[in-house]
Design a protein around this motif. Structure first.
Motif, PDB file in Angstrom:
ATOM      1  N   GLY A  54      24.356  12.539 -12.837  1.00 33.26           N
ATOM      2  CA  GLY A  54      23.523  11.225 -13.336  1.00 33.26           C
ATOM      3  C   GLY A  54      23.863  10.244 -11.974  1.00 33.26           C
ATOM      4  O   GLY A  54      23.270   9.032 -11.885  1.00 33.26           O
ATOM      5  N   SER A  55      24.433  10.742 -10.863  1.00 33.00           N
ATOM      6  CA  SER A  55      24.604   9.609  -9.546  1.00 33.00           C
ATOM      7  C   SER A  55      23.505   9.965  -8.524  1.00 33.00           C
ATOM      8  O   SER A  55      23.785   9.354  -7.718  1.00 33.00           O
ATOM      9  N   CYS A  56      22.472  10.758  -8.941  1.00 29.43           N
ATOM     10  CA  CYS A  56      21.311  10.959  -7.960  1.00 29.43           C
ATOM     11  C   CYS A  56      19.987  10.798  -8.853  1.00 29.43           C
ATOM     12  O   CYS A  56      19.849  11.345  -9.858  1.00 29.43           O
ATOM     13  N   SER A  57      19.255  10.043  -7.955  1.00 30.40           N
ATOM     14  CA  SER A  57      17.881   9.641  -8.927  1.00 30.40           C
ATOM     15  C   SER A  57      17.022  11.153  -8.723  1.00 30.40           C
ATOM     16  O   SER A  57      16.889  11.663  -7.819  1.00 30.40           O
ATOM     17  N   PRO A  58      16.380  11.505 -10.023  1.00 31.59           N
ATOM     18  CA  PRO A  58      15.615  12.696  -9.814  1.00 31.59           C
ATOM     19  C   PRO A  58      14.128  12.410  -8.959  1.00 31.59           C
ATOM     20  O   PRO A  58      13.901  13.623  -8.503  1.00 31.59           O
ATOM     21  N   GLU A  59      13.885  11.314  -8.752  1.00 28.50           N
ATOM     22  CA  GLU A  59      12.720  11.032  -8.001  1.00 28.50           C
ATOM     23  C   GLU A  59      12.929  11.376  -6.596  1.00 28.50           C
ATOM     24  O   GLU A  59      12.073  11.748  -5.647  1.00 28.50           O
ATOM     25  N   ASN A  60      14.151  11.579  -6.094  1.00 27.74           N
ATOM     26  CA  ASN A  60      14.474  11.793  -4.770  1.00 27.74           C
ATOM     27  C   ASN A  60      14.537  13.339  -4.576  1.00 27.74           C
ATOM     28  O   ASN A  60      14.679  14.029  -3.427  1.00 27.74           O
ATOM     29  N   THR A  61      14.718  14.102  -5.436  1.00 30.01           N
ATOM     30  CA  THR A  61      14.796  15.793  -5.447  1.00 30.01           C
ATOM     31  C   THR A  61      13.844  16.402  -4.551  1.00 30.01           C
ATOM     32  O   THR A  61      14.153  17.157  -3.750  1.00 30.01           O
ATOM     33  N   VAL A  62      12.550  16.110  -4.831  1.00 29.37           N
ATOM     34  CA  VAL A  62      11.570  16.574  -4.160  1.00 29.37           C
ATOM     35  C   VAL A  62      11.701  16.439  -2.448  1.00 29.37           C
ATOM     36  O   VAL A  62      11.838  17.211  -1.655  1.00 29.37           O
ATOM     37  N   ALA A  63      11.948  15.013  -2.263  1.00 26.99           N
ATOM     38  CA  ALA A  63      11.907  14.847  -0.886  1.00 26.99           C
ATOM     39  C   ALA A  63      13.414  15.772  -0.114  1.00 26.99           C
ATOM     40  O   ALA A  63      13.507  16.159   0.949  1.00 26.99           O
ATOM     41  N   TYR A  64      14.524  15.554  -0.809  1.00 28.00           N
ATOM     42  CA  TYR A  64      15.792  16.018  -0.547  1.00 28.00           C
ATOM     43  C   TYR A  64      15.713  17.855  -0.383  1.00 28.00           C
ATOM     44  O   TYR A  64      16.248  18.148   0.703  1.00 28.00           O
ATOM     45  N   THR A  65      14.981  18.388  -1.322  1.00 30.71           N
ATOM     46  CA  THR A  65      15.173  19.812  -1.390  1.00 30.71           C
ATOM     47  C   THR A  65      13.931  20.066  -0.274  1.00 30.71           C
ATOM     48  O   THR A  65      14.386  21.346   0.329  1.00 30.71           O
ATOM     49  N   ASP A  66      12.958  19.442  -0.103  1.00 30.20           N
ATOM     50  CA  ASP A  66      12.021  20.026   0.920  1.00 30.20           C
ATOM     51  C   ASP A  66      12.436  19.759   2.424  1.00 30.20           C
ATOM     52  O   ASP A  66      12.201  20.565   3.160  1.00 30.20           O
ATOM     53  N   VAL A  67      13.196  18.718   2.513  1.00 28.39           N
ATOM     54  CA  VAL A  67      13.868  18.655   3.778  1.00 28.39           C
ATOM     55  C   VAL A  67      14.681  19.393   4.213  1.00 28.39           C
ATOM     56  O   VAL A  67      14.740  20.184   5.405  1.00 28.39           O
ATOM     57  N   LEU A  68      15.607  19.849   3.451  1.00 26.88           N
ATOM     58  CA  LEU A  68      16.653  21.255   3.314  1.00 26.88           C
ATOM     59  C   LEU A  68      15.737  22.538   3.544  1.00 26.88           C
ATOM     60  O   LEU A  68      16.121  23.261   4.446  1.00 26.88           O
ATOM     61  N   HIS A  69      14.476  22.752   2.936  1.00 26.80           N
ATOM     62  CA  HIS A  69      13.704  23.702   3.297  1.00 26.80           C
ATOM     63  C   HIS A  69      13.314  23.690   4.520  1.00 26.80           C
ATOM     64  O   HIS A  69      13.250  24.844   5.328  1.00 26.80           O
ATOM     65  N   ASP A  70      12.612  22.624   5.096  1.00 27.87           N
ATOM     66  CA  ASP A  70      12.319  22.533   6.416  1.00 27.87           C
ATOM     67  C   ASP A  70      13.169  22.875   7.455  1.00 27.87           C
ATOM     68  O   ASP A  70      13.071  23.621   8.385  1.00 27.87           O
ATOM     69  N   LEU A  71      14.566  22.373   7.167  1.00 25.27           N
ATOM     70  CA  LEU A  71      15.680  22.591   8.182  1.00 25.27           C
ATOM     71  C   LEU A  71      16.146  24.245   8.304  1.00 25.27           C
ATOM     72  O   LEU A  71      16.152  24.698   9.259  1.00 25.27           O
ATOM     73  N   GLU A  72      15.933  24.921   6.999  1.00 26.29           N
ATOM     74  CA  GLU A  72      16.144  26.208   6.792  1.00 26.29           C
ATOM     75  C   GLU A  72      14.947  27.020   7.559  1.00 26.29           C
ATOM     76  O   GLU A  72      15.230  27.927   8.421  1.00 26.29           O
ATOM     77  N   CYS A  73      13.789  26.661   7.612  1.00 27.41           N
ATOM     78  CA  CYS A  73      12.711  27.169   8.332  1.00 27.41           C
ATOM     79  C   CYS A  73      12.642  27.044   9.756  1.00 27.41           C
ATOM     80  O   CYS A  73      12.572  27.844  10.475  1.00 27.41           O
ATOM     81  N   ILE A  74      13.415  25.876  10.160  1.00 33.48           N
ATOM     82  CA  ILE A  74      13.378  25.758  11.617  1.00 33.48           C
ATOM     83  C   ILE A  74      14.667  26.684  12.216  1.00 33.48           C
ATOM     84  O   ILE A  74      14.345  27.240  13.230  1.00 33.48           O
ATOM     85  N   GLY A  75      15.508  26.717  11.458  1.00 35.25           N
ATOM     86  CA  GLY A  75      16.450  28.024  11.810  1.00 35.25           C
ATOM     87  C   GLY A  75      16.072  29.318  11.780  1.00 35.25           C
ATOM     88  O   GLY A  75      16.302  30.082  12.716  1.00 35.25           O
ATOM     89  N   GLU A  76      15.153  29.750  10.699  1.00 33.86           N
ATOM     90  CA  GLU A  76      14.375  30.904  10.928  1.00 33.86           C
ATOM     91  C   GLU A  76      13.407  31.129  12.155  1.00 33.86           C
ATOM     92  O   GLU A  76      13.653  32.249  12.868  1.00 33.86           O
ATOM     93  N   TYR A  77      12.536  30.163  12.400  1.00 28.91           N
ATOM     94  CA  TYR A  77      12.058  30.009  13.599  1.00 28.91           C
ATOM     95  C   TYR A  77      12.771  30.325  14.908  1.00 28.91           C
ATOM     96  O   TYR A  77      12.451  31.089  15.741  1.00 28.91           O
ATOM     97  N   CYS A  78      13.974  29.413  15.062  1.00 32.58           N
ATOM     98  CA  CYS A  78      14.797  29.491  16.291  1.00 32.58           C
ATOM     99  C   CYS A  78      15.254  31.092  16.254  1.00 32.58           C
ATOM    100  O   CYS A  78      15.509  31.548  17.428  1.00 32.58           O
ATOM    101  N   SER A  79      15.830  31.641  15.220  1.00 36.22           N
ATOM    102  CA  SER A  79      16.103  32.985  15.006  1.00 36.22           C
ATOM    103  C   SER A  79      15.235  34.012  15.670  1.00 36.22           C
ATOM    104  O   SER A  79      15.407  34.863  16.661  1.00 36.22           O
TER     105      SER A  79
END
Length: 567
Positions: free
Chosen positions: A520-545
């Motif tokens: 309960g220390s993090c708001s559920p509303e932030n989950t989409v933004a947080y996880t999507d940004v992490l996914h974007d960063l992972e995709c960037i890593g894949e493209y660099c590879s």
């Protein structure tokens, strides 16, 4: 105009057409046969003047055209890959290399022409092995050169009996300035000094009534030869139209080199002719004059180069004085304009690939700048950074489209080897991956805008984790730029290896976020933004590879070609 004259003109033009076609086909075959070695030759063009001169001579021997080499050098200068002094030394070498064609033509191989054509044809059309086909193409084209020469020679023989033609030749032979003008105009029309020198060698080989004396003679041929050297500079001048002032200076240096050499030699034609006769094979004039003309061509360019090589700083001052800096030259190109691509270089695949690689590196540097701005936009809600990401995204899209179009045009030339085609295909995929990295940073910026509008807030721990992700991927992107720019396989392997750590990072941070949600220390509303940004960063890593894999694949292809050539 009588039937005989029409037949003579038609035969001369037809023979010239076959010769030029054969020369272009031989150039293409030599480039393909040389393959990856051309890349090594091009890599030393920017070293000291002596090495640049030798490399210029070698490149021209492969391309069979000093104009082609000069056009390529103009492209490099315009792109900022070469300085003017470096380019001038390469042009000096190109003028030496172009004499190789005249030396080849001077050989008398009439009895072997058709066997050479047949052998070349068999090797060119039947084998499936690319390297063998390239060698066959070169041999076949070599034979066509002499077919064209033989055709021109046969139709010129009746000219010796024409009183009008003999009178015209006498005028040219006794007025050196007229000979220079004739040679210049011939090359301006044909756009190939090698072709006009071949015509000159054939003309000079036609006998007078005594059957021994040349119609033109060496003293009459030398001024025309000098004019051919001036005429060949027009191709470089045309290639510099619309280019930078530096490129125009490079073309001008080519002109100054040949014009000054002609001006010096024209005063010593009789003595120069005696020197050439002394060093050339002895025998009846019509049998040795073709070799004498070839030797005169070679000696002129070698001597002129030796005179100018220590005076390169003077040449730079001359062209800088004639074409000084202007405000337009000092103004920088718009960011969305390609800085390296040059359509004039498309016929030299290795040079074009090099320019395209430099443009790709430039795009990657813009994407790297987007990485920092996107990070500032998301973590600090920096409005100015958001605007800059938008602007850079547009630039990256435009440049990606231009590079893809350039590489597609290179494929359409039909002059690529299988290995080069594979490399270009990989580059098209890589530049698309570069653009997708930009898209991912644009996506992160859009989340930053959404975060700002809805006033989402993240815990201090979440911010630290995202910062770690941004930094990790940014470091990976910087290594990708280095691998691409330097063709650094060691760095490329490091990028590929880091892809695994990016995936691990994404899983680890996602897990931590879920733990915070459960507590309960993090708001559920932030989950989409947080996880999507992490996914974007992972995709960037894949493209660099993927981009790094392209660098490694190119290196593997290079070693494979070298092994096949050794076998």
């Amino acid at each position: 105009m009588n039937q005989e004259m029409v037949s003579t003109i038609a035969g001369l033009l037809g023979g010239l057409a076959v010769f030029i076609y054969g020369m272009n086909l031989m150039s293409e075959g030599l480039q393909k046969a040389a393959g990856e070695k051309m890349k090594k030759i091009l890599s030393v063009l920017t070293k000291n003047p002596l090495v640049g001169m030798l490399a210029g001579a070698l490149v021209t021997a492969v391309l069979q055209s000093s104009s082609a080499t000069t056009v390529m050098v103009i492209g490099f200068v315009s792109a900022g890959l070469m300085t003017l002094p470096q380019a001038i030394s390469v042009i000096f070498g190109a003028n030496i290399g172009t004499t190789m064609t005249a030396q080849i033509i001077a050989f008398s191989i009439d009895d072997f022409i058709w066997p050479i054509v047949f052998i070349g044809f068999v090797l060119y059309f039947f084998p499936k092995k690319e390297q063998l086909k390239n060698i066959g193409q070169t041999i076949f084209a070599f034979g066509l050169l002499f077919v064209g020469i033989s055709t021109m020679s046969s139709v010129m023989k009746p000219l010796a009996g024409s009183a009008v033609f003999v009178h015209l030749i006498e005028q040219v032979a006794h007025i050196p300035a007229l000979g220079v003008l004739v040679g210049t105009l011939m090359t301006l029309v044909v756009q190939s000094s090698s072709a006009t020198i071949a015509v000159l060698q054939n003309f000079a080989s036609q006998p007078m009534a005594d059957g021994v004396t040349s119609m033109l003679g060496l003293t009459g041929a030398i001024p025309i030869l000098l004019g051919d050297n001036i005429g060949t500079t027009i191709t470089a001048l045309l290639a510099s139209v619309g280019q930078s002032r530096k490129a125009k200076r490079t073309a001008l240096a080519h002109c100054v080199f040949n014009i000054t050499g002609t001006f010096i030699f024209i005063w010593f034609v009789p003595w120069y002719a005696k020197f050439i006769q002394f060093i050339s094979p002895k025998g009846p004039e019509i049998q040795v004059i073709s070799r004498q003309i070839a030797n005169a061509h070679t000696c002129f360019n070698i001597t002129n180069t030796l005179l100018w090589l220590p005076l390169i700083p003077l040449m730079v001052k001359i062209v800088m004085t004639i074409l000084p800096e202007s405000k337009k030259d000092l103004a920088e190109k718009p960011l969305y304009e390609p800085h390296y691509l040059d359509n004039n270089v498309l016929q030299q695949p290795e040079a074009a690939i090099r320019l395209a690689t430099m443009e790709m590196t430039r795009i990657t540097e813009y994407v790297s700048d987007m990485a920092e701005k996107a990070k500032q936009a998301f973590l600090h809600e920096d409005k100015d950074a958001m605007r800059q990401v938008d602007q850079l995204e547009d630039i990256v899209d435009i440049l990606q489209d231009r590079v893809t179009g350039y590489l597609s045009s290179l494929c359409k030339t039909g002059s690529l080897t299988q290995n080069q085609s594979a490399r270009v295909s990989g580059m098209i995929r890589a530049v698309s991956d570069i653009e997708r990295v930009g898209d991912q940073y644009m996506s992160i910026t859009n989340f930053a805008k959404l975060k700002s509008e809805k006033e989402y807030t993240f815990t201090e721990q979440a911010i630290k984790e995202l910062q770690e992700g941004f930094e990790h991927v940014r470091n990976m992107l910087e290594l990708t730029v280095k691998a691409l720019h330097d063709a650094d396989t060691q760095t490329a392997r490091l990028v590929v290896h880091q892809q695994e750590s990016v995936e691990d990072l994404e899983r680890r941070l996602s897990k931590k976020h879920m733990e915070r949600l459960n507590l309960g220390s993090c708001s559920p509303e932030n989950t989409v933004a947080y996880t999507d940004v992490l996914h974007d960063l992972e995709c960037i890593g894949e493209y660099c590879s993927d981009i790094a894999e392209m660098v490694l694949d190119e290196d593997k292809s290079q070693h494979k070609v070298e092994r096949l050539q050794e076998l």
